[in-house]
Design a protein around this motif. Structure first.
Motif, mmCIF file in Angstrom:
data_model
loop_
_atom_site.group_PDB
_atom_site.id
_atom_site.type_symbol
_atom_site.label_atom_id
_atom_site.label_comp_id
_atom_site.label_asym_id
_atom_site.label_seq_id
_atom_site.Cartn_x
_atom_site.Cartn_y
_atom_site.Cartn_z
ATOM 1 N N SER B 352 7.910 -0.819 1.844
ATOM 2 C CA SER B 352 7.626 -0.771 0.409
ATOM 3 C C SER B 352 8.652 0.088 -0.334
ATOM 4 C CB SER B 352 6.221 -0.196 0.212
ATOM 5 O OG SER B 352 6.077 0.223 -1.099
ATOM 6 N N GLY B 353 9.109 -0.463 -1.448
ATOM 7 C CA GLY B 353 10.098 0.285 -2.214
ATOM 8 C C GLY B 353 9.557 0.810 -3.529
ATOM 9 N N ASP B 354 8.378 0.425 -3.887
ATOM 10 C CA ASP B 354 7.849 0.836 -5.192
ATOM 11 C C ASP B 354 6.506 1.539 -5.030
ATOM 12 O OD1 ASP B 354 5.519 -1.339 -5.987
ATOM 13 O OD2 ASP B 354 7.024 -2.101 -4.574
ATOM 14 N N PRO B 355 6.162 2.380 -5.990
ATOM 15 C CA PRO B 355 4.920 3.161 -5.841
ATOM 16 C C PRO B 355 3.644 2.310 -5.856
ATOM 17 C CG PRO B 355 5.951 3.554 -7.991
ATOM 18 C CD PRO B 355 6.926 2.767 -7.181
ATOM 19 N N ILE B 356 3.665 1.169 -6.572
ATOM 20 C CA ILE B 356 2.441 0.361 -6.678
ATOM 21 C C ILE B 356 2.015 -0.161 -5.307
ATOM 22 C CG2 ILE B 356 1.399 -1.705 -7.736
ATOM 23 C CD1 ILE B 356 1.995 0.454 -9.757
#
Lengths: 323, 552
Positions: B352-356
């Motif tokens: 995962s690269g994004d906080p969501i």
């Protein structure tokens, strides 16, 4: 934990109560047998005794043809008794007819309605006769109507000597007086015995006001009290389909506020209710024990409640039964 | 009015349905048409399965058996439920009502057997509540680590490191139980909405994970793990560390067979549309299609995600990571901060690269367990209700709250007992918690199989169609007995596997035996006590509730 010690109070009256058999022959026979099995003094059938469907059985070339449970069934004419008995067990009315009569009934709602009324009345007559034949003379048999029962059926019950139908009347059961009412608040189905909550409250009050002061009473009201846990049913949308929430049918209380108010106000010893098949249970509203035995008539299972009343009219004990 | 189990037509005068020659006339009465069709029933089945729990069972299989692979167990688990599906179809056709095994056993075998099953299920489900809370607690460090990464907070990420002791897990389990209890005090309608949205979140996490695995390569994963772990060769180091600690890699049929019970548990709930049998339109057919679709969907999803995990992370790595975290947590901790129990969700976190998506993966398991616990609490309180109505338990258990219309007493009992189980599962060696749960559910499945086998012998009248010729009737009853027998045999196979691998699935030590005895003996013991007390007080005999009324 399992109830207060009852001390010296002794049982004076044992009631067996069942409801919502909806034409099921097997359930009615079990209802009669309950008097012996549970050693009851009074057996009460609390409404919705009438069946819901007619199965036309076509006679063609020595064979009988009918649709049962979504499937077409063909049997020799000699098998009529067995077929009729099997259908009757589930609360269906088998009626032999030819194609012309089937067409006529399909097109004539009034004729179909008359046929239903006549089948229900005939069944009630048979059931009353069966009660007279099978019940011990010492056992009282009370049958009161519910919202799904045609008013014509009352006359059959009233005319029969073995069965009592104290609808809208006071009924002396010994240590207690019972009042009965099969009318329910307006339903989406517009059945024969419905009225507004206000009217229902008025009718209940009029009856209970006639009970002598200090005399213990029980109420046999077909509709359970609102939000009592005895009235949980699937929530419906505007097309009468169950509302699904969280992947499951949404369940809401659908009982009567008038019944609840009357119970809170008059505090009868016991409230006998039905109407909502899946909401089997018992709850206390103030000092009143309210019971809905539920119904499972389509499986041929009779759900009921045994209630013991003491000499002073108080409730000694109760038990929900499945037979 | 009548129940939803009616077949009447709402509003309007009497009317007819069907073809001209075979129509059924239905008069105007209150009651519902059976309106739950295949889509709704499928929704119920899928909602009853905690989809992300598959990672917990994958992890259990990988750590408890050498050379573990999930293809065969996933397929075998599906086959067992597929056979059981037919047995429950016959049960549902015979008794088209809500209630499950309690109702089937009480109607078909004996009322006492039904009561024993009902009490057993109440205890088992309460125990399951605590094990679910335990799972959620075990995932708290992973959740905090993910949330810390999402919000760039090392304090939050490191907080999880202080929550790994047994006593910390026990208290976290209690917190989860209390959250579930608090949510249950709302009305059923609100609880259903909460369950729905929690399910939506976990399914969303699952779908995002599948997408992430599908659109990244093996090299991407290796690289991402290195970045996540601040270790240039985390992937290789984990495999090397596992080798050094004696972890055996590869696959074996024996291990795959032994893992089957885990996967039986994985699918548990997939047939649960029979619990609302009274609401189904043409119940036998609707239930059959809904269950088959649900099993099919889960097989595709789970085998698909397992294949993707094998392709992206690699079987050797998964075996190494899961086992090294257990055998030598110190060595594992030096390589990476990725939770060794998180499995697929952990790999999603790595990619995962994004906080969501980080938040989604971090919270998926705890939220799923809360959703499942809310549903189980509802079912458990209903079972307690039934026992209270039959006077096996005090009537007060069934009291409904005036304000919230919720069964507050029943909820309190379940939560208090559940909290007790939380401490037991965290602090006492009961063997493998997951395994005992599997054993309980295998026994419930066994009860369903026995009920189906006994159905044609004891209540053939509930099965046969009016007018059915004798030959067809006999053949039909024979088929029911065969399917019931097959389900019983498969359930017994599952029980055998559980017992044969008791070192994994729950050692027969005094603690685990005591637990089993309590669960299985609760019914008869409570029955005997309640009956004796009632006799002493000259109250109605409990036996009266169990008497069969003669139909003629």
């Amino acid at each position: 934990m399992w109830g207060k010690a009852k001390g010296s109070r002794k049982r004076e009256l044992r009631i067996y109560f069942a409801t919502d058999v909806h034409g099921s022959e097997v359930c009615f026979r079990k209802f009669l047998a309950a008097a012996r099995v549970y050693e009851a003094d009074v057996i009460i059938l609390g409404g919705d005794f009438a069946g819901k469907a007619i199965v036309p059985v076509l006679t063609e070339g020595g064979m009988l043809r009918a649709r049962v449970g979504g499937e077409e069934v063909t049997v020799p004419e000699a098998e009529w008794d067995r077929l009729a008995a099997d259908l009757g067990k589930a609360g269906l009315y088998p009626v032999r007819m030819d194609t012309a009569e089937l067409r006529r009934l399909s097109a004539d709602e009034a004729a179909l309605d008359r046929l239903f009324r006549s089948e229900i009345a005939a069944q009630m007559q048979r059931w009353c006769d069966l009660a007279a034949e099978r019940l011990d003379p010492s056992v009282r048999c009370i049958i009161t109507p519910g919202n799904d029962d045609p008013v014509d059926a009352d006359a059959v019950l009233a005319a029969h000597g073995r069965v009592e139908c104290p609808e809208l009347e006071l009924c002396d059961l010994g240590p207690v007086t019972m009042v009965s009412l099969g009318v329910v608040p307006t339903t989406p189905w517009n059945t024969e015995r419905e009225c507004t909550e206000e009217e229902l409250g008025k009718q209940i009050s009029e009856m209970l006001d006639q009970v002598p002061a200090g005399r213990p009473s029980i109420v046999n009201l077909h509709c359970p009290p609102y939000a009592s846990g005895l009235d949980d049913a699937p929530e419906l949308d505007t097309t009468l389909k169950p509302v699904i929430r969280g992947g499951r049918p949404s369940i809401i209380p659908v009982g009567s506020r008038a019944v609840r108010e009357a119970i809170k106000r008059y505090q009868p010893v016991v409230g006998l209710h039905g109407h909502i098949h899946e909401s089997r249970g018992a709850q206390k509203i103030g000092r009143t024990l309210c019971v809905n035995p539920g119904s499972d008539y389509s499986s041929g299972v009779l759900r009921g409640a045994v209630i013991d009343i003491a000499q002073d009219g108080s409730c000694l004990d109760f038990l929900l039964t499945t037979g | 009015m009548t129940s939803s189990s009616e077949a009447s037509v709402p509003a309007g005068a009497a009317r007819a349905g069907g073809t001209e020659s075979t129509r059924l006339f239905v008069r105007q009465t209150s009651g519902l048409v059976r309106e739950l069709g295949i889509p709704a029933a499928t929704g119920i089945s899928l909602a009853s399965v905690a989809v992300v729990n598959t990672f917990i069972n994958f992890n259990a299989g990988l750590t408890d058996f050498a050379k573990a692979d999930m293809y065969l167990p996933l397929v075998a688990g599906a086959v067992i439920w597929l056979v059981a599906m037919f047995a429950y179809r016959y049960l549902l056709r015979a008794v088209p009502r809500a209630g499950g095994e309690y109702v089937y056993l009480s109607r078909i075998v004996s009322p006492v057997a039904g009561s024993v099953a009902g009490l057993g299920i109440a205890v088992v489900f309460t125990y399951v509540l605590s094990t679910n809370a335990h799972f959620a607690a075990q995932f708290t460090p992973f959740m905090l680590s993910g949330l810390g990464a999402a919000f760039h907070s090392t304090a939050v990420a490191n907080a999880g490191n202080h929550l790994t002791s047994n006593i910390a897990i026990a208290w976290l389990s209690v917190v989860v139980m209390l959250i579930v209890a608090a949510l249950s005090l709302f009305s059923v309608r609100i609880v259903a909405r909460i369950i729905f949205w929690l399910i939506v979140l976990q399914v969303l996490a699952f779908v995002v994970l599948i997408g992430m695995l599908a659109f990244n390569s093996h090299a991407d994963f290796v690289s991402a793990l290195a970045t996540y772990s601040n270790h240039p060769n985390a992937y290789g180091a984990i495999i090397a560390g596992a080798k050094a600690n004696g972890v055996v890699f590869g696959t074996s049929i024996a291990a795959a067979v032994a893992i089957i019970p885990f996967m039986v548990l994985n699918y548990n709930g997939v047939l649960y549309s029979y619990y609302v049998g009274g609401e189904l339109r043409r119940p036998g057919r609707t239930y059959l299609y809904a269950s088959a679709i649900s099993i099919g969907v889960l097989v595709v999803l789970w085998i698909g995600v397992w294949a993707l995990l094998r392709a992206r992370a690699g079987l050797t790595f998964m075996q190494a990571q899961a086992n090294l975290g257990v055998i030598n947590p110190t060595a594992y901790g030096k390589i990476t901060s990725l939770s060794s129990v998180a499995g697929g969700l952990g790999y999603g976190m790595v990619l995962s690269g994004d906080p969501i998506t980080k938040i989604l993966f971090a919270t998926a398991v705890p939220l799923a367990e809360i959703a499942v616990n809310l549903a189980f609490l509802t079912v458990t309180t209903r079972v307690l209700f039934a026992q209270a109505f039959d006077r096996l338990l005090p009537v007060r258990v069934a009291d409904i709250g005036e304000r919230n219309h919720a069964p507050n007493v029943a909820i309190s009992i379940v939560v208090v007992v559940g909290i007790g189980f939380c401490f037991l599962t965290s602090l006492v060696n009961l063997g493998s918690i997951v395994a005992l749960q599997s054993l309980f559910f295998a026994l419930i499945l066994l009860a369903g199989g026995v009920a189906a086998t006994m159905l044609p012998l004891r209540r053939a009248d509930l099965l046969t169609t009016p007018g059915m010729p004798d030959d067809a009737r006999k053949k039909w009853l024979r088929n029911v007995a065969l399917v019931g027998g097959a389900t019983t045999v498969l359930a017994l196979f599952t029980v055998y596997e559980l017992v044969a691998h008791s070192s994994v699935y729950g050692k027969f030590q005094w603690e685990s035996i005591l637990t089993l005895v309590i669960v299985l003996g609760a019914g008869p013991v409570i029955y005997v006590i309640a009956r004796a007390v009632r006799r002493q007080r000259n109250a109605l005999d409990l036996n009266m509730a169990m008497r069969e009324l003669p139909p003629e």
